[in-house]
Scaffold this motif. Structure first.
Motif, PDB file in Angstrom:
ATOM      1  N   TYR A 225      37.599  37.217  22.884  1.00 37.39           N
ATOM      2  CA  TYR A 225      36.759  36.649  23.523  1.00 37.39           C
ATOM      3  C   TYR A 225      36.803  36.528  25.135  1.00 37.39           C
ATOM      4  O   TYR A 225      36.098  36.926  25.898  1.00 37.39           O
ATOM      5  CB  TYR A 225      36.525  34.950  23.100  1.00 37.39           C
ATOM      6  CG  TYR A 225      35.632  34.381  24.152  1.00 37.39           C
ATOM      7  CD1 TYR A 225      34.120  34.133  24.023  1.00 37.39           C
ATOM      8  CD2 TYR A 225      36.018  33.558  25.121  1.00 37.39           C
ATOM      9  CE1 TYR A 225      33.215  33.762  24.697  1.00 37.39           C
ATOM     10  CE2 TYR A 225      34.820  32.993  26.145  1.00 37.39           C
ATOM     11  CZ  TYR A 225      33.744  33.038  25.748  1.00 37.39           C
ATOM     12  OH  TYR A 225      32.961  32.386  26.672  1.00 37.39           O
ATOM     13  N   PHE A 226      38.112  36.193  25.602  1.00 37.49           N
ATOM     14  CA  PHE A 226      38.632  36.359  27.182  1.00 37.49           C
ATOM     15  C   PHE A 226      38.299  37.759  27.591  1.00 37.49           C
ATOM     16  O   PHE A 226      37.984  37.658  28.769  1.00 37.49           O
ATOM     17  CB  PHE A 226      39.734  35.730  27.196  1.00 37.49           C
ATOM     18  CG  PHE A 226      39.606  34.144  26.762  1.00 37.49           C
ATOM     19  CD1 PHE A 226      38.966  33.371  27.799  1.00 37.49           C
ATOM     20  CD2 PHE A 226      40.437  33.559  25.933  1.00 37.49           C
ATOM     21  CE1 PHE A 226      38.772  31.882  27.409  1.00 37.49           C
ATOM     22  CE2 PHE A 226      40.330  32.020  25.510  1.00 37.49           C
ATOM     23  CZ  PHE A 226      39.543  31.437  26.450  1.00 37.49           C
ATOM     24  N   ILE A 227      38.590  38.724  27.009  1.00 37.85           N
ATOM     25  CA  ILE A 227      38.691  40.197  27.451  1.00 37.85           C
ATOM     26  C   ILE A 227      36.978  40.482  27.600  1.00 37.85           C
ATOM     27  O   ILE A 227      36.666  40.764  28.408  1.00 37.85           O
ATOM     28  CB  ILE A 227      39.322  41.161  26.492  1.00 37.85           C
ATOM     29  CG1 ILE A 227      40.781  40.939  26.496  1.00 37.85           C
ATOM     30  CG2 ILE A 227      38.825  42.383  26.909  1.00 37.85           C
ATOM     31  CD1 ILE A 227      41.684  41.498  25.550  1.00 37.85           C
TER      32      ILE A 227
ATOM     33  N   THR B 256      25.827  40.292  34.260  1.00 34.64           N
ATOM     34  CA  THR B 256      24.967  39.480  35.045  1.00 34.64           C
ATOM     35  C   THR B 256      24.184  40.240  36.399  1.00 34.64           C
ATOM     36  O   THR B 256      23.392  39.745  37.100  1.00 34.64           O
ATOM     37  CB  THR B 256      26.003  38.715  36.113  1.00 34.64           C
ATOM     38  OG1 THR B 256      27.063  39.599  36.865  1.00 34.64           O
ATOM     39  CG2 THR B 256      26.946  37.750  35.304  1.00 34.64           C
TER      40      THR B 256
ATOM     41  N   ASN C 228      30.289  28.898  25.424  1.00 36.00           N
ATOM     42  CA  ASN C 228      31.717  29.053  26.045  1.00 36.00           C
ATOM     43  C   ASN C 228      32.478  29.455  24.708  1.00 36.00           C
ATOM     44  O   ASN C 228      32.063  29.780  23.669  1.00 36.00           O
ATOM     45  CB  ASN C 228      32.102  27.756  26.479  1.00 36.00           C
ATOM     46  CG  ASN C 228      32.117  26.374  25.555  1.00 36.00           C
ATOM     47  OD1 ASN C 228      31.993  26.571  24.330  1.00 36.00           O
ATOM     48  ND2 ASN C 228      32.020  25.398  25.964  1.00 36.00           N
TER      49      ASN C 228
ATOM     50  N   ASN D 171      34.508  38.421  27.809  1.00 35.49           N
ATOM     51  CA  ASN D 171      34.039  37.606  29.138  1.00 35.49           C
ATOM     52  C   ASN D 171      34.275  38.070  30.532  1.00 35.49           C
ATOM     53  O   ASN D 171      33.382  38.160  31.085  1.00 35.49           O
ATOM     54  CB  ASN D 171      34.546  35.941  28.684  1.00 35.49           C
ATOM     55  CG  ASN D 171      33.661  34.871  29.515  1.00 35.49           C
ATOM     56  OD1 ASN D 171      32.726  35.156  29.906  1.00 35.49           O
ATOM     57  ND2 ASN D 171      34.584  33.994  29.911  1.00 35.49           N
ATOM     58  N   LYS D 172      35.477  38.508  30.542  1.00 40.56           N
ATOM     59  CA  LYS D 172      35.640  39.173  31.812  1.00 40.56           C
ATOM     60  C   LYS D 172      34.888  40.346  32.066  1.00 40.56           C
ATOM     61  O   LYS D 172      34.358  40.276  33.417  1.00 40.56           O
ATOM     62  CB  LYS D 172      37.381  39.511  31.920  1.00 40.56           C
ATOM     63  CG  LYS D 172      37.997  39.964  33.134  1.00 40.56           C
ATOM     64  CD  LYS D 172      38.199  38.574  33.594  1.00 40.56           C
ATOM     65  CE  LYS D 172      39.252  39.045  34.870  1.00 40.56           C
ATOM     66  NZ  LYS D 172      39.344  37.971  35.565  1.00 40.56           N
ATOM     67  N   PHE D 173      34.816  41.111  31.244  1.00 37.41           N
ATOM     68  CA  PHE D 173      33.879  42.348  31.361  1.00 37.41           C
ATOM     69  C   PHE D 173      32.400  41.846  31.299  1.00 37.41           C
ATOM     70  O   PHE D 173      31.635  42.544  32.186  1.00 37.41           O
ATOM     71  CB  PHE D 173      33.945  43.371  30.049  1.00 37.41           C
ATOM     72  CG  PHE D 173      35.193  44.504  30.142  1.00 37.41           C
ATOM     73  CD1 PHE D 173      35.459  44.859  31.040  1.00 37.41           C
ATOM     74  CD2 PHE D 173      36.278  44.014  29.090  1.00 37.41           C
ATOM     75  CE1 PHE D 173      36.590  45.769  31.285  1.00 37.41           C
ATOM     76  CE2 PHE D 173      37.255  44.846  29.035  1.00 37.41           C
ATOM     77  CZ  PHE D 173      37.688  45.872  30.224  1.00 37.41           C
ATOM     78  N   SER D 174      32.139  40.933  30.735  1.00 42.59           N
ATOM     79  CA  SER D 174      30.795  40.450  30.752  1.00 42.59           C
ATOM     80  C   SER D 174      30.183  40.038  32.145  1.00 42.59           C
ATOM     81  O   SER D 174      29.084  40.069  32.483  1.00 42.59           O
ATOM     82  CB  SER D 174      30.257  39.524  29.709  1.00 42.59           C
ATOM     83  OG  SER D 174      31.055  38.401  30.036  1.00 42.59           O
ATOM     84  N   LYS D 175      31.120  39.239  32.820  1.00 37.63           N
ATOM     85  CA  LYS D 175      30.680  38.974  33.980  1.00 37.63           C
ATOM     86  C   LYS D 175      30.277  40.043  35.059  1.00 37.63           C
ATOM     87  O   LYS D 175      29.244  39.680  35.789  1.00 37.63           O
ATOM     88  CB  LYS D 175      31.893  38.241  34.905  1.00 37.63           C
ATOM     89  CG  LYS D 175      32.302  36.822  34.049  1.00 37.63           C
ATOM     90  CD  LYS D 175      33.278  36.350  34.794  1.00 37.63           C
ATOM     91  CE  LYS D 175      33.715  35.157  34.130  1.00 37.63           C
ATOM     92  NZ  LYS D 175      33.086  33.970  33.800  1.00 37.63           N
ATOM     93  N   SER D 176      30.813  41.068  34.868  1.00 40.51           N
ATOM     94  CA  SER D 176      30.143  42.424  35.979  1.00 40.51           C
ATOM     95  C   SER D 176      29.102  43.093  34.881  1.00 40.51           C
ATOM     96  O   SER D 176      28.330  43.812  35.802  1.00 40.51           O
ATOM     97  CB  SER D 176      31.620  43.226  36.065  1.00 40.51           C
ATOM     98  OG  SER D 176      31.910  43.804  35.088  1.00 40.51           O
TER      99      SER D 176
END
Length: 169
Positions: A150-152, A162, A95, A154-159
Motif C-alpha cells: 500500500y505505501f509503495i 493526481t 487511507n 500510495n507513493k507512486f499514486s501521488k504522481s
C-alpha cells in the motif's frame, strides 16, 4: 506511465509469487501478491483501469499457478471493478486502514469463491477445516503483506493519479 508501473509490478510478482514466497510460507500458506496488488491499486484508480488490472493480473496468475484456467482472471476483474467503483463513489479519501479492510474482505471473498468452485466436485472436503487451515490464514497474511505494498503504491499514486485530479488517497 501507469501501464509501465503495472507492468513492472506484474513482472516482479510473476517472479516472486512462485519462487521466493515459498520460503516465507506460514502454516503452509503464502500471500497472494497479485490479489494484494489488484485490491490496493484499485483504491486509487477508476473502474475501467481496475477491471483491466484485475483481468491481466488474474490471467497471469492463472498461467503461473492456476488450477482452473480463467478463474483468477474472472475474480480479479470483478474484484478490481467493484473495489475501484466503491472507492470512487463512497470513499473519496481512503487511507491505509480502508485499504487493509478491503484486502481482508476481498481476500476472504476471493478465496471462498475460488475454493468453493475448485473443490466443488471433490468428495470428503470439509469446508470448515479448509477455512480455518487455509483460507483464513491466507487472508490475514495478505493483510500483513499489503501494508508495504500500500505505501509503495500510495507513493507512486501521488504522481500518477493526481495529474487528472482522480487520486483518492
Amino acid at each position: 506511465m501507469r501501464a509501465l508501473m503495472h507492468s513492472v509490478f506484474l513482472l516482479l510478482f510473476s517472479v516472486l509469487q512462485p519462487t521466493w514466497l515459498n520460503g516465507i510460507e506460514i502454516f503452509g500458506t503464502k500471500p497472494n501478491l497479485f490479489l494484494i496488488y489488484i485490491i490496493v491499486v484499485c483504491c486509487f484508480c477508476g473502474r475501467t483501469e481496475g477491471a483491466t488490472v484485475g483481468l491481466v493480473f488474474g490471467f497471469v496468475l492463472d498461467m503461473l499457478i492456476g488450477r482452473l484456467w480463467g478463474m483468477n482472471a474472472l475474480l480479479g476483474m470483478l474484484s478490481g471493478f467493484f473495489i475501484a467503483h466503491f472507492c470512487k463513489k463512497v470513499l473519496r479519501n481512503s487511507n491505509f486502514l480502508v485499504a487493509m479492510i478491503f484486502v481482508l474482505v476481498m481476500s476472504l471473498f476471493y478465496e471462498v469463491v475460488y475454493y468453493f468452485i475448485a473443490f466443488l466436485t471433490v468428495d470428503n472436503v470439509h469446508f470448515g477445516a479448509m477455512f480455518v487451515k487455509s483460507i483464513l490464514p491466507e487472508c490475514v497474511y495478505n493483510v500483513i503483506i499489503s501494508l508495504p505494498v500500500y505505501f509503495i503504491i500510495n507513493k507512486f499514486s501521488k504522481s500518477l493519479y493526481t495529474d487528472k485530479g482522480d487520486a483518492i488517497g
